[in-house]
Design an enzyme around this catalytic site. Structure first.
Site, PDB file in Angstrom:
ATOM      1  N   GLU A  60       8.362  -6.860   4.162  1.00  0.00           N
ATOM      2  CA  GLU A  60       9.362  -5.812   3.953  1.00  0.00           C
ATOM      3  C   GLU A  60       8.652  -4.467   3.803  1.00  0.00           C
ATOM      4  O   GLU A  60       7.763  -4.322   2.958  1.00  0.00           O
ATOM      5  CB  GLU A  60      10.184  -6.079   2.691  1.00  0.00           C
ATOM      6  CG  GLU A  60      11.286  -7.092   2.856  1.00  0.00           C
ATOM      7  CD  GLU A  60      12.248  -7.070   1.658  1.00  0.00           C
ATOM      8  OE1 GLU A  60      13.363  -7.611   1.816  1.00  0.00           O
ATOM      9  OE2 GLU A  60      11.899  -6.558   0.589  1.00  0.00           O
ATOM     10  N   CYS A  61       9.052  -3.503   4.612  1.00  0.00           N
ATOM     11  CA  CYS A  61       8.582  -2.122   4.501  1.00  0.00           C
ATOM     12  C   CYS A  61       7.048  -2.067   4.491  1.00  0.00           C
ATOM     13  O   CYS A  61       6.426  -2.240   5.518  1.00  0.00           O
ATOM     14  CB  CYS A  61       9.192  -1.438   3.285  1.00  0.00           C
ATOM     15  SG  CYS A  61       9.218   0.373   3.414  1.00  0.00           S
ATOM     16  N   GLY A  62       6.411  -1.849   3.331  1.00  0.00           N
ATOM     17  CA  GLY A  62       4.958  -1.806   3.307  1.00  0.00           C
ATOM     18  C   GLY A  62       4.330  -3.084   3.814  1.00  0.00           C
ATOM     19  O   GLY A  62       3.296  -3.066   4.489  1.00  0.00           O
ATOM     20  N   GLY A 116      10.361  -5.928   8.775  1.00  0.00           N
ATOM     21  CA  GLY A 116      11.062  -4.688   9.089  1.00  0.00           C
ATOM     22  C   GLY A 116      10.996  -3.756   7.900  1.00  0.00           C
ATOM     23  O   GLY A 116      10.597  -4.138   6.801  1.00  0.00           O
TER      24      GLY A 116
END
Length: 436
Positions: A327-329, A428
Site C-alpha cells: 500500500e502506497c509506500g 497501489g
C-alpha cells in the site's frame, strides 16, 4: 455501559486540535482517569501520538469509509474499558466531501451520529471579540451538533483573553481555558503531516510539558463534565477477510501506516501477525503465507533500503510462492526504483514495473472507492473497498503490469484504472479502510 465522549474540533486545520487533544489526554491520564482517543478520518500519525499520551491504542473513526454499525462497534469497544473517550476531528469541524448525509468524513458526522458534545479549539491570533462571531456561527450551523465549550489558543495577553472570553460568554458557550502563544508546544512536521511518534526525539518530555500546560490553563473538571454518553448505532457490516492466516507485516520508520482497526479485524478473524523490519535488513518470516508492505516513508530511506540485500532477496523469494501486497509506500518499494528528493534513483524490489519519484512531487489527496479487478490479498474480484490516497510521490514510469482496481473518488467520479499486479504481487497508492 461505555465511557462518555467528547469531540475536539476547530474551524480549520492548524488551530491546535492535536496539541489540545494530546494535552488533555496526558493531563487526564496523570489524574488517574482511563482515557482513550480516536481520530476522525484517515490519519495514521495522530493515533500514534494519542496512544503515547493515553497509554492505550489509538483508533480511527471514519464516517465516509465505515458503515454506521462499524463506527458504533469501534467507538463502543474503545470506550468499554475507559472513563472518557476523546475524538479528535480533522481539518474544520464541518469539512468533508459532498455526498450522502452522515457519510461525508467530517467530524460533525461523528458528533451527530454518536451524540458527542464538541469542544471547539479557537486560534484567536489576529482577533479578539470577533471570535464570538465564529463561535455563534458554529453553534447554529447544524442543529444536530452541539458546541459545548471553547478552548482559546495563541492568546497574546490577559487583556486579549478577556476581550475574546467576555464576547464568547455572551453567546452562551463556556470558555474552558486559554493557552498562551508558545511555539514549543507544536510538534515537528514533514510532508505528510507530523513526524511520526516513534521518531520524536523526546516525546515523553513533550507530553509532560503539554500535560502541565493544559492543567495550568484549562479547567479539566469542566471538560470532563461536558462529556456525554454515546449513542452507538447497531446493525451489521461486512468485515474484510484477512489477507492470510500468518501475515508477515513490515514495521519500522519506513513502513508504519497500518490502521489499528484493520489489525484488530485480522486478529479477530484468527490471523497471526509477524512484524519484520526492512530497515534492519530483515526478510519476511518464512513461516508466513502472505507479506504486507504498508505505507510510510520509503522515499526518506531509499539508499538504505537499496543496500539491504537480505530484505530484498527475502521478499523476492517469498513472492515466488506466496502473495505480496504493498500500500502506497509499500507499493513504491515493490517497483523498480524510487527517486528521492534530490533526484537520485534507488533500486527497489523490482517485483512490479513502475518507478516513482519524490523529487517530482504532486499531491494526491482524497477519499477513494476501489473495485477489485481480480482475487487477491484485498479480497475477491468485484469487491468494493472504501479508503483514501495521500501521497506526494508521482509515477514517472508506469510499467506494463495489469491494473489492480478501478478507482473512483469519494463522490463517485471515475478516476480510471489504478494499481498493479503481476503474478502473486499486487499494490497501489490506495489505502483500504473498509469494505463498502
Amino acid at each position: 455501559m461505555t465511557a462518555p465522549g467528547l469531540l475536539i474540533a476547530a474551524p480549520r486545520s492548524g488551530s491546535g486540535k492535536t496539541t489540545v487533544t494530546l494535552g488533555l489526554l496526558a493531563a487526564l491520564a496523570r489524574r488517574g482517569l482511563r482515557v482513550r482517543a480516536a481520530k476522525s478520518g484517515p490519519d495514521y500519525i495522530d493515533p500514534a501520538f494519542h496512544a503515547a499520551a493515553s497509554g492505550a491504542p489509538g483508533l480511527n473513526l471514519d464516517s465516509f469509509a465505515m458503515a454506521p454499525a462499524q463506527l458504533g462497534r469501534l467507538a463502543g469497544e474503545a470506550a468499554a474499558a475507559a472513563d472518557l473517550l476523546l475524538v479528535e476531528a480533522s481539518m474544520g469541524l464541518f469539512d468533508g466531501i459532498a455526498g450522502e448525509p452522515g457519510r461525508t468524513g467530517a467530524g460533525a458526522d461523528l458528533a451527530a451520529m454518536l451524540g458527542l458534545p464538541v469542544v471547539l479549539v479557537l486560534d484567536i491570533s489576529g482577533q479578539s471579540q470577533s471570535a464570538a462571531a465564529v463561535v455563534r456561527g458554529f453553534a447554529t450551523h447544524d442543529p444536530r451538533v452541539r458546541i459545548a465549550g471553547v478552548v482559546l489558543n495563541k492568546v497574546a495577553s490577559e487583556r486579549h483573553r478577556l476581550q475574546a472570553a467576555d464576547a464568547i460568554a455572551a453567546v452562551g458557550v463556556p470558555v474552558l481555558g486559554s493557552l498562551p502563544r508558545d511555539a514549543a508546544m507544536a510538534l515537528p512536521e514533514r510532508h505528510l503531516g507530523l513526524v511520526q511518534a516513534r521518531e520524536h526525539p523526546a516525546l515523553a518530555a513533550h507530553l509532560d510539558r503539554l500535560a502541565a500546560t493544559i492543567a495550568a490553563h484549562v479547567d479539566l473538571d469542566a471538560v470532563a463534565a461536558l462529556a456525554a454518553p454515546m449513542r452507538l448505532p447497531g446493525g451489521g457490516w461486512t468485515t474484510p477477510r484477512p489477507p492470510g492466516q500468518r501475515i508477515a507485516l513490515a514495521q519500522d520508520e519506513a513502513f508504519s501506516f497500518v490502521y489499528e482497526h484493520v489489525l484488530g479485524g485480522w486478529r479477530a478473524a484468527g490471523a497471526e501477525i509477524f512484524p519484520f523490519s526492512p530497515l534492519a535488513d530483515e526478510p519476511p518470516p518464512e513461516g508466513c503465507d502472505v507479506c504486507w508492505l504498508p505505507g510510510g516513508y520509503p522515499e526518506l530511506h531509499g539508499e538504505r533500503l537499496a543496500a539491504n540485500g537480505r530484505f530484498r532477496e527475502g521478499v523476492r523469494r517469498f513472492a515466488a510462492s506466496r502473495p505480496v501486497h504493498g500500500e502506497c509506500g509499500g507499493y513504491m518499494a515493490l517497483g523498480e526504483a524510487i527517486e528521492d528528493a534530490q533526484g537520485i534513483a534507488h533500486p527497489m524490489l523490482g517485483l512490479l514495473g513502475h518507478v516513482t519519484s519524490f523529487a517530482r512531487r504532486r499531491l494526491n489527496l482524497g477519499y477513494r472507492r476501489a473495485r477489485l479487478l481480480a482475487d487477491g490479498p484485498l479480497g475477491p474480484a468485484g469487491a468494493v473497498l472504501r479508503g483514501h490516497e495521500f501521497h506526494y510521490a508521482s509515477t514517472i514510469r508506469p510499467g506494463g503490469d495489469t491494473p489492480l482496481f478501478a478507482l473512483a473518488d469519494g463522490t463517485g467520479r471515475d478516476l480510471g484504472l489504478a494499481g498493479s499486479r503481476r503474478g502473486l504481487v499486487s499494490g497501489g497508492f490506495f489505502h483500504a479502510i473498509a469494505l463498502e
